[in-house]
Motif scaffolding. Structure first.
Motif, PDB file in Angstrom:
ATOM      1  N   ASN A  10       0.847  -1.187   0.000  1.00 18.03           N
ATOM      2  CA  ASN A  10       0.000   0.000   0.000  1.00 18.03           C
ATOM      3  C   ASN A  10       0.882   1.236   0.000  1.00 18.03           C
ATOM      4  OD1 ASN A  10       0.531   0.646   2.976  1.00 18.03           O
ATOM      5  ND2 ASN A  10      -0.304  -1.434   3.080  1.00 18.03           N
ATOM      6  N   GLU A  11       0.294   2.378  -0.264  1.00 16.74           N
ATOM      7  CA  GLU A  11       1.067   3.615  -0.299  1.00 16.74           C
ATOM      8  C   GLU A  11       1.295   4.194   1.098  1.00 16.74           C
ATOM      9  OE1 GLU A  11      -0.600   6.391  -3.033  1.00 16.74           O
ATOM     10  OE2 GLU A  11      -0.160   5.148  -4.794  1.00 16.74           O
ATOM     11  N   LYS A  12       0.380   3.884   2.015  1.00 15.30           N
ATOM     12  CA  LYS A  12       0.507   4.351   3.390  1.00 15.30           C
ATOM     13  C   LYS A  12      -0.275   3.405   4.293  1.00 15.30           C
ATOM     14  CE  LYS A  12       0.086   8.748   4.003  1.00 15.30           C
ATOM     15  NZ  LYS A  12      -0.540  10.095   4.156  1.00 15.30           N
ATOM     16  N   PHE A  13       0.352   2.960   5.371  1.00 13.70           N
ATOM     17  CA  PHE A  13      -0.302   1.965   6.229  1.00 13.70           C
ATOM     18  C   PHE A  13      -1.236   2.647   7.231  1.00 13.70           C
ATOM     19  CE2 PHE A  13      -0.576  -1.331   9.556  1.00 13.70           C
ATOM     20  CZ  PHE A  13      -0.981  -2.394   8.772  1.00 13.70           C
ATOM     21  N   THR A  14      -2.383   3.069   6.708  1.00 17.74           N
ATOM     22  CA  THR A  14      -3.460   3.594   7.540  1.00 17.74           C
ATOM     23  C   THR A  14      -4.731   2.840   7.184  1.00 17.74           C
ATOM     24  OG1 THR A  14      -4.108   5.298   5.928  1.00 17.74           O
ATOM     25  CG2 THR A  14      -2.403   5.887   7.547  1.00 17.74           C
ATOM     26  N   GLU A  51      -6.281   4.070   3.885  1.00 20.73           N
ATOM     27  CA  GLU A  51      -5.470   3.751   2.714  1.00 20.73           C
ATOM     28  C   GLU A  51      -5.490   2.259   2.402  1.00 20.73           C
ATOM     29  OE1 GLU A  51      -3.350   4.862  -0.576  1.00 20.73           O
ATOM     30  OE2 GLU A  51      -4.151   6.201   0.976  1.00 20.73           O
ATOM     31  N   THR A 104      -6.943   0.603  -0.963  1.00 20.75           N
ATOM     32  CA  THR A 104      -6.098  -0.271  -1.771  1.00 20.75           C
ATOM     33  C   THR A 104      -6.757  -1.634  -1.969  1.00 20.75           C
ATOM     34  OG1 THR A 104      -4.134   0.842  -0.881  1.00 20.75           O
ATOM     35  CG2 THR A 104      -3.783  -1.262  -1.996  1.00 20.75           C
TER      36      THR A 104
END
Length: 215
Positions: free
Chosen positions: A112-116, A119, A123
């Motif tokens: 993923n682009e950001k682990f939130t 997000e 994804t």
């Protein structure tokens, strides 16, 4: 917004309208995969969690509401409408679609682009949308005889994603730092899954014959 994005959105909208037209006017869902429709409902539910918290534009909000409402209404029609559900071919629509959900979720957790939370869920919706058409394509191969509205629905659905690829290419060359590998790869995989269908669809159109897919 550019012409390719707008054309993609309108093609996507047209695919939904074609399917709703078939279900609402003919009262039939023959040739339509409930498994694919359930996956799309999950895709939109995951992708648009921010519908009431992240306002972008009126256009964006309206399109989100349309795709959410239409996807769940199609599932409702196919499952519970007393007439429409009779035409659902449960014996042929046997793809184990739940096997697609967990791998997509795991992949979203890993790549993923950001682990939130937001997000990862977004994804996950990209990965799941890339393969959500598989039950529908398998069903069409099994039934082989495809009515015009179902064929048009699948064609428009594939066309929407192909237009989005043109949108990404356009934005890559016109917008600085526009790089989204996850979105691009997922969209490319999704479009490639339609390649076989596109070939036979154009062959049937070229030869003015009913659309058939090889078993």
């Amino acid at each position: 917004m550019n012409i390719f994005r707008l054309a993609g959105d309108m093609t996507h909208l047209a695919s939904v309208l074609v399917l709703l037209l078939k279900i609402h006017t003919i009262k039939s869902c023959a040739g339509v995969s409930l498994k694919t429709q359930e996956l799309y409902a999950l895709v939109f539910a995951a992708r648009y969690l921010d519908i009431f918290t992240n306002y972008i534009s009126l256009y964006n909000t309206v399109m989100k509401l349309i795709f959410l409402g239409s996807s769940f209404s199609i599932v409702w029609y196919m499952r519970y409408h007393k007439i429409v559900r009779r035409s659902y071919d449960k014996d042929q629509d046997t793809f184990r679609h739940y096997f697609l959900v967990l791998p997509c979720l795991v992949l979203a957790l890993l790549i993923n682009e950001k682990f939130t939370f937001k997000e990862v869920v977004w994804t996950f919706s990209l990965y799941l949308e890339a393969v959500a058409i598989l039950p529908q394509l398998v069903l069409l191969q099994r039934t082989r005889n495809i009515d015009n509205l179902t064929g048009q629905y699948v064609f428009l659905l594939g066309g929407y994603r192909a237009l989005y690829i043109l949108n990404w290419i356009y934005r890559y060359f016109t917008e600085p730092h526009f790089v989204h590998w996850i979105t691009w790869v997922s969209g490319l995989v999704q479009t490639l899954l339609y390649a076989d269908f596109f070939y036979y669809y154009f062959q049937s159109w070229k030869n003015n014959r009913k659309l058939h897919l090889p078993a």
